[in-house]
Design a protein around this motif. Structure first.
Motif, PDB file in Angstrom:
ATOM      1  N   PHE A  55       5.847  -1.390  -6.667  1.00 12.63           N
ATOM      2  CA  PHE A  55       5.006  -0.932  -5.559  1.00 12.63           C
ATOM      3  C   PHE A  55       4.610  -2.102  -4.652  1.00 12.63           C
ATOM      4  N   GLU A  56       4.416  -3.270  -5.222  1.00  9.77           N
ATOM      5  CA  GLU A  56       4.077  -4.450  -4.418  1.00  9.77           C
ATOM      6  C   GLU A  56       5.222  -4.870  -3.499  1.00  9.77           C
ATOM      7  N   GLN A  57       6.437  -4.518  -3.850  1.00  7.30           N
ATOM      8  CA  GLN A  57       7.602  -4.950  -3.075  1.00  7.30           C
ATOM      9  C   GLN A  57       7.936  -4.051  -1.889  1.00  7.30           C
ATOM     10  N   ASP A  61       7.218  -3.130   6.906  1.00  2.00           N
ATOM     11  CA  ASP A  61       7.713  -2.522   8.146  1.00  2.00           C
ATOM     12  C   ASP A  61       7.455  -1.014   8.196  1.00  2.00           C
ATOM     13  N   ASP A  62       7.015  -0.431   7.095  1.00  2.00           N
ATOM     14  CA  ASP A  62       6.572   0.961   7.059  1.00  2.00           C
ATOM     15  C   ASP A  62       5.153   0.968   6.477  1.00  2.00           C
ATOM     16  N   PRO A  63       4.139   0.760   7.346  1.00  2.00           N
ATOM     17  CA  PRO A  63       2.770   0.619   6.856  1.00  2.00           C
ATOM     18  C   PRO A  63       2.260   1.820   6.056  1.00  2.00           C
ATOM     19  N   GLY A  64       2.691   3.014   6.423  1.00  2.00           N
ATOM     20  CA  GLY A  64       2.251   4.200   5.688  1.00  2.00           C
ATOM     21  C   GLY A  64       2.778   4.204   4.264  1.00  2.00           C
ATOM     22  N   LEU A  65       4.056   3.904   4.110  1.00  2.00           N
ATOM     23  CA  LEU A  65       4.656   3.848   2.781  1.00  2.00           C
ATOM     24  C   LEU A  65       4.078   2.677   1.990  1.00  2.00           C
ATOM     25  N   GLN A  66       3.868   1.566   2.662  1.00  2.00           N
ATOM     26  CA  GLN A  66       3.279   0.415   1.980  1.00  2.00           C
ATOM     27  C   GLN A  66       1.872   0.753   1.488  1.00  2.00           C
ATOM     28  N   ALA A  67       1.087   1.434   2.299  1.00  2.00           N
ATOM     29  CA  ALA A  67      -0.265   1.827   1.893  1.00  2.00           C
ATOM     30  C   ALA A  67      -0.206   2.767   0.692  1.00  2.00           C
ATOM     31  N   ASP A  68       0.721   3.726   0.718  1.00  2.00           N
ATOM     32  CA  ASP A  68       0.878   4.637  -0.417  1.00  2.00           C
ATOM     33  C   ASP A  68       1.223   3.861  -1.687  1.00  2.00           C
ATOM     34  N   ALA A  69       2.133   2.904  -1.554  1.00  2.00           N
ATOM     35  CA  ALA A  69       2.576   2.114  -2.700  1.00  2.00           C
ATOM     36  C   ALA A  69       1.434   1.268  -3.252  1.00  2.00           C
TER      37      ALA A  69
END
Length: 125
Positions: A55-57, A61-69
């Motif tokens: 999830f940290e990785q 470039d996709d802030p929404g997916l990064q926030a979910d992760a």
């Protein structure tokens, strides 16, 4: 390859799906969906440290997916492994990204209250 990983996950083969997703991500580190899927598979297999690492990785470039992760990583640290300081860091990162802000603030408030630091929640209200 990522599509195959998703299909394997649907059939309940979390290990196979995780391996394919990991391979897809290693071939293209811009595939945040692959890292996220690898994290989901690791979490389903109760390999929590590995799940958090995936999830940290998820790339920024996709802030929404990064926030979910990062939210998933926080939840694992808080609920499954008891790593409260890591959970706090992840919740704060999610809040900074702006997505899932309410859920992250709610969970951070709960974490801080359990840690005897409920006054720190005031900065988010």
């Amino acid at each position: 390859m990522l599509q195959q990983a998703r299909l394997l996950r649907l059939t309940g083969d979390d290990e196979g799906a995780g391996k394919l997703a990991a391979t897809a991500f290693k071939l293209n580190s811009k595939l945040g969906d692959a890292a996220y899927l690898a994290g989901e598979c690791a979490e389903a297999s109760q390999k929590f440290d590995r799940a958090v690492a995936w999830f940290e990785q998820v790339p920024s470039d996709d802030p929404g997916l990064q926030a979910d992760a990062l939210f998933r990583a926080a939840e694992i640290c808080f609920e499954k492994t008891g790593e409260l300081s890591r959970a706090e860091q992840f919740y704060r990162a999610v809040i900074e990204l702006g997505s899932k802000r309410v859920a992250a603030i709610t969970q951070l408030a709960r974490l801080l209250a359990l840690s005897g630091r409920s006054r720190e929640v005031e900065e988010f209200v």
